[in-house]
Write an enzyme that holds these catalytic residues in place. Structure first.
Site, PDB file in Angstrom:
ATOM      1  N   TYR A  49      48.356 -25.077 -10.622  1.00 27.21           N
ATOM      2  CA  TYR A  49      48.019 -24.932 -11.969  1.00 27.21           C
ATOM      3  C   TYR A  49      47.874 -26.416 -12.471  1.00 27.21           C
ATOM      4  O   TYR A  49      48.712 -27.361 -12.580  1.00 27.21           O
ATOM      5  CB  TYR A  49      49.103 -24.389 -12.821  1.00 27.21           C
ATOM      6  CG  TYR A  49      49.123 -22.829 -12.560  1.00 27.21           C
ATOM      7  CD1 TYR A  49      48.299 -21.993 -11.735  1.00 27.21           C
ATOM      8  CD2 TYR A  49      49.988 -21.989 -13.160  1.00 27.21           C
ATOM      9  CE1 TYR A  49      48.122 -20.681 -11.736  1.00 27.21           C
ATOM     10  CE2 TYR A  49      50.347 -20.464 -13.078  1.00 27.21           C
ATOM     11  CZ  TYR A  49      49.195 -20.064 -12.353  1.00 27.21           C
ATOM     12  OH  TYR A  49      49.289 -18.826 -12.146  1.00 27.21           O
TER      13      TYR A  49
HETATM   14  N1  LIG Z   1      49.437 -14.658  -9.373  1.00 33.63           N
HETATM   15  C1  LIG Z   1      48.184 -14.945  -9.752  1.00 33.63           C
HETATM   16  O1  LIG Z   1      47.356 -15.036  -9.156  1.00 33.63           O
HETATM   17  C2  LIG Z   1      48.086 -15.139 -11.304  1.00 33.63           C
HETATM   18  C3  LIG Z   1      46.837 -14.963 -11.913  1.00 33.63           C
HETATM   19  C4  LIG Z   1      46.693 -15.107 -13.337  1.00 33.63           C
HETATM   20  C5  LIG Z   1      47.854 -15.219 -14.206  1.00 33.63           C
HETATM   21  N2  LIG Z   1      49.054 -15.421 -13.509  1.00 33.63           N
HETATM   22  C6  LIG Z   1      50.196 -15.597 -14.324  1.00 33.63           C
HETATM   23  O2  LIG Z   1      50.321 -14.757 -15.612  1.00 33.63           O
HETATM   24  C7  LIG Z   1      50.206 -15.479 -16.574  1.00 33.63           C
HETATM   25  C8  LIG Z   1      49.540 -14.599 -17.798  1.00 33.63           C
HETATM   26  O3  LIG Z   1      48.311 -14.264 -17.336  1.00 33.63           O
HETATM   27  P1  LIG Z   1      46.894 -14.969 -18.334  1.00 33.63           P
HETATM   28  O4  LIG Z   1      47.406 -16.621 -18.621  1.00 33.63           O
HETATM   29  O5  LIG Z   1      45.951 -14.757 -17.287  1.00 33.63           O
HETATM   30  O6  LIG Z   1      46.512 -14.111 -19.352  1.00 33.63           O
HETATM   31  P2  LIG Z   1      47.400 -13.088 -20.423  1.00 33.63           P
HETATM   32  O7  LIG Z   1      48.771 -13.231 -20.597  1.00 33.63           O
HETATM   33  O8  LIG Z   1      46.649 -11.830 -20.163  1.00 33.63           O
HETATM   34  O9  LIG Z   1      46.488 -13.515 -21.923  1.00 33.63           O
HETATM   35  C9  LIG Z   1      47.095 -15.027 -22.191  1.00 33.63           C
HETATM   36  C10 LIG Z   1      46.165 -15.413 -23.454  1.00 33.63           C
HETATM   37  O10 LIG Z   1      46.380 -14.386 -24.422  1.00 33.63           O
HETATM   38  C11 LIG Z   1      46.259 -14.889 -25.789  1.00 33.63           C
HETATM   39  N3  LIG Z   1      47.670 -14.456 -26.615  1.00 33.63           N
HETATM   40  C12 LIG Z   1      48.937 -14.541 -25.980  1.00 33.63           C
HETATM   41  N4  LIG Z   1      49.610 -13.810 -26.790  1.00 33.63           N
HETATM   42  C13 LIG Z   1      49.141 -13.402 -27.970  1.00 33.63           C
HETATM   43  C14 LIG Z   1      49.438 -12.736 -29.299  1.00 33.63           C
HETATM   44  N5  LIG Z   1      50.480 -12.464 -29.679  1.00 33.63           N
HETATM   45  N6  LIG Z   1      48.368 -12.647 -30.049  1.00 33.63           N
HETATM   46  C15 LIG Z   1      47.015 -12.876 -29.867  1.00 33.63           C
HETATM   47  N7  LIG Z   1      46.633 -13.551 -28.606  1.00 33.63           N
HETATM   48  C16 LIG Z   1      47.597 -13.777 -27.759  1.00 33.63           C
HETATM   49  C17 LIG Z   1      46.458 -16.172 -25.708  1.00 33.63           C
HETATM   50  O11 LIG Z   1      45.096 -17.062 -25.891  1.00 33.63           O
HETATM   51  P3  LIG Z   1      44.889 -18.077 -26.624  1.00 33.63           P
HETATM   52  O12 LIG Z   1      45.863 -19.201 -25.940  1.00 33.63           O
HETATM   53  O13 LIG Z   1      43.537 -18.690 -26.675  1.00 33.63           O
HETATM   54  O14 LIG Z   1      45.336 -18.042 -28.091  1.00 33.63           O
HETATM   55  C18 LIG Z   1      46.827 -16.517 -24.286  1.00 33.63           C
HETATM   56  O15 LIG Z   1      46.669 -17.541 -23.768  1.00 33.63           O
HETATM   57  C19 LIG Z   1      49.451 -16.844 -16.461  1.00 33.63           C
HETATM   58  O16 LIG Z   1      49.886 -17.762 -17.256  1.00 33.63           O
HETATM   59  C20 LIG Z   1      50.221 -17.043 -15.138  1.00 33.63           C
HETATM   60  O17 LIG Z   1      51.651 -17.420 -15.109  1.00 33.63           O
HETATM   61  C21 LIG Z   1      49.138 -15.194 -12.161  1.00 33.63           C
END
Ligand SMILES: NC(=O)c1ccc[n+]([C@@H]2O[C@H](COP(=O)([O-])OP(=O)(O)OC[C@H]3O[C@@H](n4cnc5c(N)ncnc54)[C@H](OP(=O)(O)O)[C@@H]3O)[C@@H](O)[C@H]2O)c1
Length: 320
Positions: A49
């Site tokens: 990351y």
């Molecule tokens: N193992 C893997 O291959 C893998 C792959 C992907 C992710 N991950 C892990 O999973 C975590 C989460 O997944 P993700 O970051 O892809 O996406 P997610 O959790 O599905 O979406 C995150 C985004 O949603 C928005 N959000 C969050 N809370 C909110 C709320 N209360 N109201 C409105 N919008 C909100 C924010 O956008 P804004 O910041 O633009 O406001 C945030 O950046 C990652 O950070 C990582 O640690 C792992």
């Protein structure tokens, strides 16, 4: 089962997809600090990351933030990183240096080390060598648990047996799981194996990068990276019906769409890892602790999710 939320930090240091700016670091600290105040007990990061020269930035920020919080709070959280099985990290020593670098960036607090993705499709021998490497590190005295990510049910069973032979176990598995993720039947199969083996099942991207938080009645004008904007535009129309159903539930509950998406995870006994970078988002999603979906609401969401023809793509490195 007690509801538990993981703090996801993929965006911390990622310019390409998440438009990260160094000037936002203090806001990230506020987010981190509020998450700890609200009882979050799990932080997810990865050594990959951080884009370009910011490689390792997410781990580094967490390490710095840990130094700024009081010991009592630190003791209550688990820090989990993911080590990338890049093709050049080969052999039983392939993870030794990256592991020590992550440990250093994380200020020596590292509780779970996850294999970031399965190499089964491209160089199938590598998973086992690298897992062997993690077992060796534990035997040398490093204290951490082993987790997996982007793994399919067949490979998971193989690894469970492989580790059992070494007197070790898989502590957690994280895969993409949301109302918009593909192959939810496969993920539910993995969840079953996890339950049978007392393994935590972690749902990543539970808000589908934020698409599921978009109010269906409002024209989207969000400021994002070019790629994320393109994805939001592509999914805007095909997800409208699903988001309308979410909105109906959120209105009836005086809750946000994000809470509806997370309660869909909790209904299935899953631990969501939510990407967060604003304190107000932490405060919003903490309200999921106050209410649960009814069976009828869950079924409404399931039907809407299954009818949604355009799902997010699967991780190309996921194994069978
Ligand atoms: N193992 C893997 O291959 C893998 C792959 C992907 C992710 N991950 C892990 O999973 C975590 C989460 O997944 P993700 O970051 O892809 O996406 P997610 O959790 O599905 O979406 C995150 C985004 O949603 C928005 N959000 C969050 N809370 C909110 C709320 N209360 N109201 C409105 N919008 C909100 C924010 O956008 P804004 O910041 O633009 O406001 C945030 O950046 C990652 O950070 C990582 O640690 C792992």
């Amino acid at each position: 089962m007690k509801k538990k939320i993981g703090l996801g930090t993929w965006s911390w240091g990622n310019k390409f997809f998440w438009n990260y700016k160094v000037s936002s670091d203090e806001e990230l600290f506020e987010t981190f600090s509020e998450a700890l105040n609200q009882g979050f007990s799990f932080i997810d990061t990865a050594d990959s990351y951080g884009t370009g020269s910011l490689s390792g930035r997410s781990e580094k920020l967490i390490g710095q933030f840990l130094q700024r919080v009081i010991k009592a709070k630190k003791n209550n959280i688990q820090i989990a990183t993911k080590l990338a099985p890049y093709p050049w990290r080969i052999g039983r020593q392939g993870f030794s240096k990256p592991f020590k670098k992550s440990l250093n960036r994380l200020n020596n607090q590292l509780d779970i080390v996850q294999l970031h993705w399965s190499t089964e499709k491209y160089n199938p021998w590598q998973d086992f060598q690298l897992l062997h490497n993690l077992c060796d590190l534990i035997d040398e005295g490093f204290q951490f648990q082993i987790g997996l990510s982007n793994i399919g049910p067949k490979r998971l069973l193989k690894i469970i047996h492989f580790l059992k032979d070494k007197n070790k176990r898989v502590s957690s598995v994280q895969v993409q799981f949301s109302l918009l993720s593909p192959n939810n039947e496969k993920q539910k199969h993995i969840k079953k194996i996890c339950d049978q083996n007392k393994i935590d099942f972690l749902a990543y991207s539970p808000l589908a990068f934020g698409i599921l938080c978009q109010d269906p009645s409002i024209t989207d004008t969000g400021k994002r990276s070019l790629l994320r904007n393109f994805i939001f535009q592509t999914y805007s129309k095909p997800t409208l019906e699903l988001r309308n159903v979410m909105k109906e539930i959120s209105n009836a509950r005086s809750a946000s769409l994000a809470q509806v998406a997370l309660n869909w995870c909790f209904y299935q006994g899953v631990i969501p890892i939510v990407g967060l970078r604003k304190k107000k988002q932490v405060l919003d999603i903490c309200n999921v602790f106050k209410w649960d979906l009814t069976q009828r609401e869950f079924e409404m969401l399931e039907t809407a999710s299954k009818s949604c023809v355009k799902k997010l793509p699967d991780n190309p490195f996921s194994s069978l």
